[in-house]
Structure formats: C-alpha cells, structure tokens
Design an enzyme around this catalytic site. Structure first.
Site, PDB file in Angstrom:
ATOM      1  N   ASP A  80      13.732  -9.867 -17.020  1.00 42.53           N
ATOM      2  CA  ASP A  80      12.720  -9.505 -16.045  1.00 42.53           C
ATOM      3  C   ASP A  80      13.239  -9.274 -14.503  1.00 42.53           C
ATOM      4  O   ASP A  80      14.299  -9.890 -14.175  1.00 42.53           O
ATOM      5  CB  ASP A  80      11.691 -10.522 -16.390  1.00 42.53           C
ATOM      6  CG  ASP A  80      10.299  -9.865 -15.610  1.00 42.53           C
ATOM      7  OD1 ASP A  80      10.273  -8.749 -15.182  1.00 42.53           O
ATOM      8  OD2 ASP A  80       9.254 -10.567 -16.003  1.00 42.53           O
ATOM      9  N   ASP A  81      12.521  -8.420 -13.790  1.00 39.73           N
ATOM     10  CA  ASP A  81      13.042  -8.306 -12.489  1.00 39.73           C
ATOM     11  C   ASP A  81      12.743  -9.703 -11.608  1.00 39.73           C
ATOM     12  O   ASP A  81      13.419  -9.783 -10.480  1.00 39.73           O
ATOM     13  CB  ASP A  81      12.365  -7.201 -11.623  1.00 39.73           C
ATOM     14  CG  ASP A  81      10.808  -7.255 -11.786  1.00 39.73           C
ATOM     15  OD1 ASP A  81      10.335  -7.984 -10.840  1.00 39.73           O
ATOM     16  OD2 ASP A  81      10.358  -6.734 -12.505  1.00 39.73           O
TER      17      ASP A  81
ATOM     18  N   GLY B 165      -0.703   0.584  -4.941  1.00 36.65           N
ATOM     19  CA  GLY B 165      -1.904   0.130  -4.692  1.00 36.65           C
ATOM     20  C   GLY B 165      -3.144   0.734  -5.604  1.00 36.65           C
ATOM     21  O   GLY B 165      -3.154   1.862  -5.663  1.00 36.65           O
TER      22      GLY B 165
ATOM     23  N   ASN C 249       0.715   0.660   5.611  1.00 34.50           N
ATOM     24  CA  ASN C 249       1.240  -0.120   4.709  1.00 34.50           C
ATOM     25  C   ASN C 249       1.977  -1.111   5.462  1.00 34.50           C
ATOM     26  O   ASN C 249       3.127  -0.994   6.151  1.00 34.50           O
ATOM     27  CB  ASN C 249       2.267   0.820   4.010  1.00 34.50           C
ATOM     28  CG  ASN C 249       3.138   0.006   2.905  1.00 34.50           C
ATOM     29  OD1 ASN C 249       4.158   0.405   2.588  1.00 34.50           O
ATOM     30  ND2 ASN C 249       2.540  -1.293   2.407  1.00 34.50           N
ATOM     31  N   GLY C 250       1.588  -2.635   5.104  1.00 34.18           N
ATOM     32  CA  GLY C 250       2.317  -3.507   5.544  1.00 34.18           C
ATOM     33  C   GLY C 250       1.226  -4.519   5.949  1.00 34.18           C
ATOM     34  O   GLY C 250       0.317  -4.768   5.486  1.00 34.18           O
TER      35      GLY C 250
ATOM     36  N   TYR D 200      11.244  -4.740  -7.494  1.00 31.04           N
ATOM     37  CA  TYR D 200       9.997  -4.681  -8.094  1.00 31.04           C
ATOM     38  C   TYR D 200       9.346  -3.418  -7.836  1.00 31.04           C
ATOM     39  O   TYR D 200       8.702  -2.993  -8.742  1.00 31.04           O
ATOM     40  CB  TYR D 200       9.268  -6.052  -8.142  1.00 31.04           C
ATOM     41  CG  TYR D 200       7.927  -5.832  -8.444  1.00 31.04           C
ATOM     42  CD1 TYR D 200       7.770  -5.765 -10.045  1.00 31.04           C
ATOM     43  CD2 TYR D 200       6.744  -5.604  -7.817  1.00 31.04           C
ATOM     44  CE1 TYR D 200       6.192  -5.643 -10.454  1.00 31.04           C
ATOM     45  CE2 TYR D 200       5.624  -5.547  -8.279  1.00 31.04           C
ATOM     46  CZ  TYR D 200       5.396  -5.521  -9.574  1.00 31.04           C
ATOM     47  OH  TYR D 200       4.047  -5.320 -10.164  1.00 31.04           O
TER      48      TYR D 200
ATOM     49  N   CYS E  95       5.958 -14.118   0.969  1.00 32.85           N
ATOM     50  CA  CYS E  95       6.035 -12.842   1.718  1.00 32.85           C
ATOM     51  C   CYS E  95       5.026 -13.022   2.848  1.00 32.85           C
ATOM     52  O   CYS E  95       3.735 -12.847   2.319  1.00 32.85           O
ATOM     53  CB  CYS E  95       6.307 -11.635   1.116  1.00 32.85           C
ATOM     54  SG  CYS E  95       6.457 -10.259   1.863  1.00 32.85           S
TER      55      CYS E  95
ATOM     56  N   CYS F 147       0.878  -1.267   0.158  1.00 29.33           N
ATOM     57  CA  CYS F 147       0.029   0.071   0.082  1.00 29.33           C
ATOM     58  C   CYS F 147       0.878   1.230   0.105  1.00 29.33           C
ATOM     59  O   CYS F 147       2.087   1.102   0.124  1.00 29.33           O
ATOM     60  CB  CYS F 147      -0.857  -0.247   1.352  1.00 29.33           C
ATOM     61  SG  CYS F 147      -1.974  -1.268   1.471  1.00 29.33           S
TER      62      CYS F 147
HETATM   63  P1  AMP Z   1       4.652 -14.330 -12.610  1.00 32.87           P
HETATM   64  O1  AMP Z   1       4.153 -13.927 -13.956  1.00 32.87           O
HETATM   65  O2  AMP Z   1       3.647 -14.917 -11.530  1.00 32.87           O
HETATM   66  O3  AMP Z   1       5.927 -15.099 -12.792  1.00 32.87           O
HETATM   67  O4  AMP Z   1       5.192 -12.756 -12.189  1.00 32.87           O
HETATM   68  C1  AMP Z   1       6.113 -12.276 -12.426  1.00 32.87           C
HETATM   69  C2  AMP Z   1       6.027 -10.870 -13.084  1.00 32.87           C
HETATM   70  O5  AMP Z   1       5.321 -10.022 -12.196  1.00 32.87           O
HETATM   71  C3  AMP Z   1       7.238 -10.089 -13.359  1.00 32.87           C
HETATM   72  O6  AMP Z   1       7.451  -9.552 -14.515  1.00 32.87           O
HETATM   73  C4  AMP Z   1       7.225  -9.066 -12.120  1.00 32.87           C
HETATM   74  O7  AMP Z   1       7.800  -7.683 -12.664  1.00 32.87           O
HETATM   75  C5  AMP Z   1       5.725  -8.967 -11.621  1.00 32.87           C
HETATM   76  N1  AMP Z   1       5.756  -8.958 -10.297  1.00 32.87           N
HETATM   77  C6  AMP Z   1       6.629  -9.531  -9.134  1.00 32.87           C
HETATM   78  N2  AMP Z   1       5.993  -9.437  -7.988  1.00 32.87           N
HETATM   79  C7  AMP Z   1       4.873  -8.806  -8.231  1.00 32.87           C
HETATM   80  C8  AMP Z   1       3.768  -8.652  -7.224  1.00 32.87           C
HETATM   81  N3  AMP Z   1       4.046  -8.943  -5.966  1.00 32.87           N
HETATM   82  N4  AMP Z   1       2.436  -8.135  -7.906  1.00 32.87           N
HETATM   83  C9  AMP Z   1       2.501  -7.961  -9.233  1.00 32.87           C
HETATM   84  N5  AMP Z   1       3.307  -8.321 -10.227  1.00 32.87           N
HETATM   85  C10 AMP Z   1       4.529  -8.658  -9.654  1.00 32.87           C
END
Ligand code: AMP
Length: 464
Positions: free
Chosen positions: A345-346, A28, A102-103, A242, A382, A2
């Site tokens: 990708d991150d 959010g 937030n948390g 991210y 998490c 948030c």
């Molecule tokens: P996935 O498709 O489930 O493997 O999600 C990975 C992708 O979602 C990556 O492109 C990340 O940039 C993004 N991502 C990572 N963590 C989150 C999150 N908590 N909520 C939404 N997107 C996320």
C-alpha cells in the site's frame, strides 16, 4: 486537495474545461464548478457531487465565452456546502474576478479575524474567500497588481487561477507545494493542476508554473512575473505517493515511474520470501509492480476495486460488514489462496484500510500476509491541503512499527525509509538544489518539518 483548470482564447472554453475537470476528478469529488467569461460578462455553474452529476449539456452550452476556469473540490478547510464550491466569483472596483484554488492557507484564520474586525462580511467558510477579500481591498484597478499585493500577505499552499474581465492569471506559492502546469492548445493557453488534463483535451505541455511565479495570459499572449523573490521549492511528496494520477508528470517526473521506483527501493530495503505481490488499487499498483520486479516475485491482481461506488453509496451496516459484504474492495480468492502474499500500500494513515485488507486476504486463504508501505510512516498532519487528519488520529504518531503490525494483523510490516524515498527523487533534487538552494520537496507529514510558518491559531482550525 482540489483540482484547477483554466483556458484562455478558445471558442470551446467551457466544454474543454468540463473534459479537463473529468480528468482531474480524482483530486476532488465533493463539488465541481466552471465560470466562463464572454468579453467581461461572466457565466457560472457549480454544484455538489461529481463532474458528471453537476453538468448537463445545456449547462455547458450556457457557459459562453472564450475564457474559463474550473474547479473540483475536496474539502479540507470549510464544510462541504454549495456556498464553498468553487470557482468563487465577486465584483469589486477593479471589475469581475473569479477564483479557483488548490491548496490550504495556513494563516487564513488569522487574516479572516483581522478582516472581520475591520468590517468584512464573509459568505463562505472556505480559506479561499480570504484571498478574494484581500484582492478587493488592495485598491488597484489593475487586477494583477491587486493579486500580487494580496498574495504577499498569504501563507501556505496555493495553485490559484483568477479569471478577470480580460485576462487569466495563474499563480503558484513560493514553495510550489501544489503542482500547476502550463500548456498550449492551438492558439489557446491552458493551465492545469495536472498534466493528465492536457492529454485528455489534446493540449501540449509547455512547462510547470514556477514556485512564486505569476503568469498573466491576455490578448497579447503570456507574461510572467515573480510574486515572491525568494522561492524555495518544496513540492509535496504525497502528490507522487498517493494523490496525483499516474499518467501525470510533476516537475518533470512521471508519477507512475516515481511510484514504481519507490516500490523497487522498498523491495531492496525490506525483502521477504513470498509467492505473490499484490497492490491496493488504484494508487498502489505502480509501487507493487516495482516491488515485484525488483524482488523477482510474480505480480498479481489479488485485490479488485469496484469503480462504480460514488458519493451516494450507502455504507453497509455493521451486521452486513460482519457478514462480509464487500462492495468497495474484494480479494481474488484463486490468486491468493494457499499463497504467501506481499501486500503493497502507498501509505498508512489511521491504519483502518490495511487492517481490513489483511483480514480480507486471510479470509480468502492467504497463508501469510506481509505488508509493505511505499512511503515512510505518516507521523504529522498536513497543513497544505492533504486530508491526513490531526496528529492523534495518525497511527504512526503514537505507535511503533511493531504495534502497528499487531494492530493491522500482518505477519510482517515494513515502511520505506525517508532516505529511500528521497533517493528516488535524487536526480531531480540535485537540479532543484542548484537553482534554489533548497530541499526541493515538502515531506512535513513524515518529518513534522514544514516549509512555511504555521500560525498557532490556524493550526487548530486546520486539524479537524
Ligand atoms: P487509513 O485507512 O486511514 O490508514 O488510510 C490509508 C489508505 O488511504 C491507503 O490505502 C491510502 O492509499 C489512502 N490514502 C492515503 N492518504 C489519503 C487521503 N489523504 N485521502 C484519502 N485516502 C488516502
């Protein structure tokens, strides 16, 4: 996740909060709200959706007073409903109190059951209401004393703002898991989840709120107290990887700079011969620039995101998806056709996004697709507010890297090592370790080692 923002002593309190929430919108998109205080008379407006959908000019004008707090919500605990939208507001023997959080509280379930057994009636399903009940029951007329005592019972992550009749209180949990910064705007103090909101409203960054610190802002200025005497810093690394905006600084480190450095390290650890490097917009662009720079391969915009897809976006049917209706993300054919592409990708969470992008790049003519991830495999959930889902849904919790590569259809796949990730924070880590004798960052989603105890009963309710 948030976003929270607060301001004290400004005649445009609500308007500035509105602009700040705009800057925090990425934290959010499910609901937004502002509560203002006009010498103890509280006004509020909140609703489901984006800041732009929730507030109209006349609503902001009705939020009178020189103090305000605001919130944008991304639900992790509690359903997405108007009842759960924040800030929460309640009256108790100490007066009025509004609350923005937030948390995620990791013992909320346990505390709530205890409170309910003693007769408390809850109006929301949000973990934040537990904090409100504890404050009301603390029994002090002085709101900061009540806040302090109730926080002693709460475990988990919290960057919380409280607006009382004549003061604004900002607190950060003893591990400082979620970010919270303090700033100044002429004669007013401002508090925000991220510093990008300060830039938006022309405020100056003063410092981060420390882990376990409570800041009280009132007509006499600003005071600081410790909520916890043993703070052990464990700021969430995923904020850098991210979640946060690249123009924000957290704990003295700029988010874009950290991401770029993660990308550089990834290029050192997992080089590959290729023609172009591209990043998944928006969160991976900085890491892709870093990878390209280090690898000496041209960085290109190989993927484009449509920025205008909001909450009301109707997901294409399976049939349209199969026909290649790609509204959210599209490959730039001229950039990738006939090329060996490194796609950065991150993170990979469930493995859905990477798989889709790999096939999109191949359909656009890429001859090879090499996936590089600028964080280690996400193997654990998490519990502190990032919605990375239950362990079984995390692809890296049960599959090897080779199995994941196969699943997403990439030619090669490599992740950044945990060591490589933590090295990026090294300078900062040194400074923190000296002050607090601790690790400095929470990387529980990569290691399963968490900075707080997580109550078994709560564990189940947090893993949805
Ligand atoms: P996935 O498709 O489930 O493997 O999600 C990975 C992708 O979602 C990556 O492109 C990340 O940039 C993004 N991502 C990572 N963590 C989150 C999150 N908590 N909520 C939404 N997107 C996320």
């Amino acid at each position: 996740m948030c976003g929270v923002f607060g301001i004290y002593n400004n005649s445009k309190a609500a308007q500035l909060t509105y602009y700040a929430l705009y800057a925090l919108q990425h934290r959010g998109q499910e609901s937004a709200g502002i509560i203002s205080s006009n010498e103890g008379k509280f006004h509020h407006h909140k609703g489901l959706g984006l800041v732009a959908d929730v507030f109209k000019e006349e609503q902001i004008a009705s939020l009178e007073g020189k103090a305000a707090i605001g919130h944008v919500r991304y639900s992790t605990t509690g359903a997405n409903s108007l009842q759960n939208a924040q800030p929460l507001f309640f009256k108790y023997q100490g007066g009025n109190l509004a609350l923005a959080h937030n948390g995620n509280l990791v013992n909320a379930h346990q505390l709530r059951s205890h409170l309910e057994r003693q007769g408390s009636i809850f109006q929301t399903t949000s973990d934040t209401e537990v904090a409100a009940h504890l404050i009301a029951r603390a029994g002090y007329e002085n709101s900061e004393q009540s806040v302090k005592e109730s926080l002693g019972m709460i475990k988990g992550s919290y960057a919380m703002l409280f607006l009382a009749d004549n003061k604004l209180i900002a607190v950060r949990d003893p591990n400082g898991i979620r970010p919270l910064s303090l700033g100044k705007l002429n004669g007013s103090f401002v508090v925000s989840s991220e510093t990008c909101a300060f830039d938006t409203i022309g405020a100056t960054f003063l410092r981060d709120v420390e882990p376990g610190e409570m800041i009280i802002i009132d007509q006499d200025g600003i005071r600081s107290e410790r909520v916890s005497s043993y703070p052990t810093q464990a700021t969430c690394v995923f904020e850098y990887i991210y979640f946060a905006r690249p123009d924000s600084d957290i704990e003295g480190l700029n988010v874009h700079t950290v991401r770029k450095q993660l990308g550089k390290r990834l290029a050192q650890e997992a080089p590959i011969e290729a023609d172009v490097v591209t990043g998944v917009p928006d969160s991976s662009i900085s890491a892709a620039i870093g990878y390209a720079e280090e690898a000496n391969i041209p960085y290109e915009l190989g993927l484009i995101k449509n920025r205008y897809i909001g909450r009301t976006f109707i997901q294409p049917s399976q049939e349209l998806r199969e026909r290649g209706v790609r509204l959210k993300l599209n490959a730039v054919r001229k950039v990738v056709a006939g090329k060996r592409v490194v796609m950065i990708d991150d993170s990979i969470v469930r493995g859905t996004t990477s798989g889709r992008i790999v096939s999109m790049l191949r359909e656009a003519g890429a001859t090879e697709v090499h996936v590089r991830i600028s964080s280690p495999p996400v193997t654990h959930p998490c519990y502190y507010g990032i919605d990375t889902s239950a362990k079984e849904e995390l692809i890296a919790s049960s599959k090897s890297i080779e199995e994941i590569r196969e699943h997403i259809g990439a030619d090669t796949l490599a992740y950044l090592s945990t060591e490589g990730m933590l090295d990026t924070f090294k300078d900062r880590l040194g400074a923190i370790s000296e002050a607090t004798q601790c690790c400095g960052y929470c990387e529980g989603c990569f290691s399963g080692s968490y900075p707080t105890e997580i109550i078994e009963q709560d564990k189940h309710s947090l893993e949805r």
